[in-house]
Design a protein around this motif. Structure first.
Motif, PDB file in Angstrom:
ATOM      1  N   UNK A 216       2.401  41.206  47.715  1.00 26.42           N
ATOM      2  CA  UNK A 216       2.443  39.886  48.337  1.00 26.42           C
ATOM      3  C   UNK A 216       3.550  38.982  47.800  1.00 26.42           C
ATOM      4  N   UNK A 217       4.084  39.259  46.614  1.00 21.97           N
ATOM      5  CA  UNK A 217       5.101  38.374  46.072  1.00 21.97           C
ATOM      6  C   UNK A 217       5.503  38.733  44.661  1.00 21.97           C
ATOM      7  N   UNK A 218       6.425  37.924  44.123  1.00 23.16           N
ATOM      8  CA  UNK A 218       6.941  38.097  42.771  1.00 23.16           C
ATOM      9  C   UNK A 218       6.637  36.829  41.980  1.00 23.16           C
ATOM     10  N   UNK A 219       6.133  37.000  40.767  1.00 22.82           N
ATOM     11  CA  UNK A 219       5.745  35.881  39.936  1.00 22.82           C
ATOM     12  C   UNK A 219       6.421  36.024  38.578  1.00 22.82           C
ATOM     13  N   UNK A 220       6.707  34.902  37.950  1.00 20.98           N
ATOM     14  CA  UNK A 220       7.370  34.965  36.647  1.00 20.98           C
ATOM     15  C   UNK A 220       6.829  33.887  35.730  1.00 20.98           C
ATOM     16  N   UNK A 221       7.046  34.071  34.433  1.00 19.39           N
ATOM     17  CA  UNK A 221       6.574  33.110  33.454  1.00 19.39           C
ATOM     18  C   UNK A 221       7.299  33.357  32.134  1.00 19.39           C
ATOM     19  N   UNK A 222       7.551  32.273  31.400  1.00 16.83           N
ATOM     20  CA  UNK A 222       8.099  32.410  30.063  1.00 16.83           C
ATOM     21  C   UNK A 222       6.987  32.706  29.070  1.00 16.83           C
ATOM     22  N   UNK A 223       7.342  33.439  28.000  1.00 16.35           N
ATOM     23  CA  UNK A 223       6.415  33.596  26.879  1.00 16.35           C
ATOM     24  C   UNK A 223       7.197  33.717  25.594  1.00 16.35           C
ATOM     25  N   UNK A 224       6.503  33.511  24.509  1.00 14.26           N
ATOM     26  CA  UNK A 224       7.144  33.467  23.188  1.00 14.26           C
ATOM     27  C   UNK A 224       6.495  34.507  22.282  1.00 14.26           C
ATOM     28  N   UNK A 225       7.337  35.282  21.614  1.00 18.16           N
ATOM     29  CA  UNK A 225       6.877  36.186  20.555  1.00 18.16           C
ATOM     30  C   UNK A 225       7.279  35.551  19.235  1.00 18.16           C
ATOM     31  N   UNK A 226       6.295  35.352  18.367  1.00 25.35           N
ATOM     32  CA  UNK A 226       6.594  34.685  17.087  1.00 25.35           C
ATOM     33  C   UNK A 226       5.949  35.418  15.920  1.00 25.35           C
TER      34      UNK A 226
ATOM     35  N   UNK B 175      -0.276  33.164  24.463  1.00 24.21           N
ATOM     36  CA  UNK B 175       1.111  32.709  24.586  1.00 24.21           C
ATOM     37  C   UNK B 175       1.234  31.377  23.842  1.00 24.21           C
ATOM     38  N   UNK B 176       1.910  31.387  22.700  1.00 27.29           N
ATOM     39  CA  UNK B 176       2.708  32.445  22.083  1.00 27.29           C
ATOM     40  C   UNK B 176       1.846  33.608  21.586  1.00 27.29           C
ATOM     41  N   UNK B 177       2.533  34.722  21.378  1.00 28.02           N
ATOM     42  CA  UNK B 177       1.861  35.909  20.855  1.00 28.02           C
ATOM     43  C   UNK B 177       2.527  36.304  19.550  1.00 28.02           C
ATOM     44  N   UNK B 178       1.710  36.703  18.581  1.00 33.69           N
ATOM     45  CA  UNK B 178       2.247  37.090  17.284  1.00 33.69           C
ATOM     46  C   UNK B 178       2.985  38.415  17.351  1.00 33.69           C
ATOM     47  N   UNK B 179       4.016  38.554  16.538  1.00 33.61           N
ATOM     48  CA  UNK B 179       4.837  39.761  16.560  1.00 33.61           C
ATOM     49  C   UNK B 179       4.031  40.995  16.171  1.00 33.61           C
ATOM     50  N   UNK B 180       2.918  40.803  15.449  1.00 30.11           N
ATOM     51  CA  UNK B 180       2.090  41.938  15.042  1.00 30.11           C
ATOM     52  C   UNK B 180       1.014  42.295  16.059  1.00 30.11           C
ATOM     53  N   UNK B 181       0.886  41.485  17.123  1.00 28.86           N
ATOM     54  CA  UNK B 181      -0.063  41.810  18.169  1.00 28.86           C
ATOM     55  C   UNK B 181       0.569  42.789  19.148  1.00 28.86           C
ATOM     56  N   UNK B 182      -0.214  43.737  19.629  1.00 27.80           N
ATOM     57  CA  UNK B 182       0.354  44.809  20.436  1.00 27.80           C
ATOM     58  C   UNK B 182       0.393  44.490  21.921  1.00 27.80           C
TER      59      UNK B 182
ATOM     60  N   UNK C 251       8.992  44.281  20.926  1.00 31.04           N
ATOM     61  CA  UNK C 251       9.803  43.078  21.121  1.00 31.04           C
ATOM     62  C   UNK C 251       9.983  42.330  19.804  1.00 31.04           C
ATOM     63  N   UNK C 252      11.193  41.845  19.584  1.00 23.44           N
ATOM     64  CA  UNK C 252      11.474  41.013  18.417  1.00 23.44           C
ATOM     65  C   UNK C 252      11.052  39.577  18.701  1.00 23.44           C
TER      66      UNK C 252
END
Length: 248
Positions: free
Chosen positions: A238-248, A174-181, A225-226
C-alpha cells in the motif's frame, strides 16, 4: 535581492548571491550575506563539486527571513534546504534543525544523487494563520512520511502538525542502545504486511537491508550498526513509510 549567475558592480567574484540595497540603490555593506552551497555529487560526508547558489527568501512576521532551496551548507555549516537569518544576515540557531527533508524515495526511485541528497525545497508559503506550507522533493520530512507537501507550526518551526492517526511508521525502542539486538517496527495499518526494509545513514547510503520473510515478526536486527542517526524505510503493497532512529 537574490539570484544566481549574476555579477555585482564593484564586487568581482561575489559568491553569496544575496544582497541588500539601500534606498539609493547602493549595496548595504553592513549586511553580512550568507553563503549558500550546493553539491553536484557525493554524499553529505564526502560531497563533491561545490557550487555557490542562490537561496529563495521569504520575510517572516517578526522581521526575520526564511531561506530555502537546494543548499546543504550555509557559511560552511550543514543546513539542509531550510534556514533562518535575522536582518543582519546572521543565522538563527535552532530554526529548522529538526524540520527538514529527510529522504526522497518513491518505490524504486531514489533520485539522481540518492535518497537524501536528492531532496529539495521549492516552495515556502506563509499562510494567514501564521503556519508555513512547505513544498518540494521529499517523501519524509522531520522524520515523518510526508510526500512533497507539509505544513509547519508558526512558533519556532520546531515541529510539524499533529500527526496522530495520519499513518506514521512506528518503531521502538528509539533511541536504541548499541548493545540491543533488535527493535520493533510496525506499519500504521496492522493488516498491512512489511515486504521490504532498508536502513540508510545520513549520507544516503544503504547500510542494512534485513531479510523480510513471509512470516516477518516485525523485529529488525540492528546489532551491526554503529552509534549514529539513521533512516529506516519500510514498504508494503500500500505504500512506503520512513522514520529516523538513533543508535546510542
Amino acid at each position: 535581492i537574490f539570484g544566481g549567475g549574476v555579477g555585482i558592480a564593484n564586487h568581482p567574484g561575489y559568491a553569496a548571491r544575496i544582497i541588500r540595497l539601500l534606498s539609493d540603490g547602493s549595496i548595504d555593506e553592513s549586511f553580512i550575506a550568507p553563503l549558500c552551497t550546493a553539491y553536484a555529487g557525493g554524499t553529505y560526508e564526502n560531497p563533491t563539486t561545490p557550487n555557490a547558489i542562490a537561496a529563495s527568501i521569504t520575510e517572516d512576521e517578526d522581521g526575520t527571513f526564511i531561506l530555502w532551496g537546494d543548499f546543504i551548507e550555509i557559511n560552511g555549516e550543514e543546513h539542509r534546504r531550510l534556514a533562518k537569518i535575522d536582518d543582519t544576515g546572521e543565522l538563527i540557531a535552532g530554526a529548522f534543525q529538526t524540520t527538514t527533508p529527510d529522504s526522497s524515495v518513491w518505490g524504486s526511485w531514489n533520485g539522481v544523487f540518492g535518497p537524501v541528497m536528492s531532496t529539495s525545497v521549492g516552495v515556502v508559503k506563509k499562510l494567514p494563520d501564521g503556519k508555513l506550507l512547505i513544498g518540494g522533493q521529499f517523501s519524509s520530512f522531520g522524520g515523518e512520511p510526508y510526500s512533497c507537501l507539509v505544513r509547519l507550526q508558526p512558533s519556532g518551526f520546531v515541529g510539524t502538525e499533529n500527526t496522530e492517526g495520519r499513518g506514521a511508521l512506528k518503531l521502538w525502542p528509539n533511541p536504541i542502545g548499541v548493545n540491543q539486538q533488535f527493535f520493533q517496527v510496525t506499519l500504521p495499518d496492522a493488516n498491512e504486511r512489511i515486504e521490504l526494509v532498508e536502513i540508510y545513514d545520513l549520507q544516503g547510503r544503504v547500510v542494512l537491508k534485513p531479510n523480510v520473510p513471509n512470516q516477518f515478526d516485525n523485529k529488525v536486527d540492528i546489532q551491526n550498526l554503529s552509534p549514529g542517526i539513521y533512516l529506516i524505510k519500510a514498504a508494503s503493497a500500500q505504500g512506503i513509510y520512513s522514520h529516523k532512529f538513533v543508535v546510542q
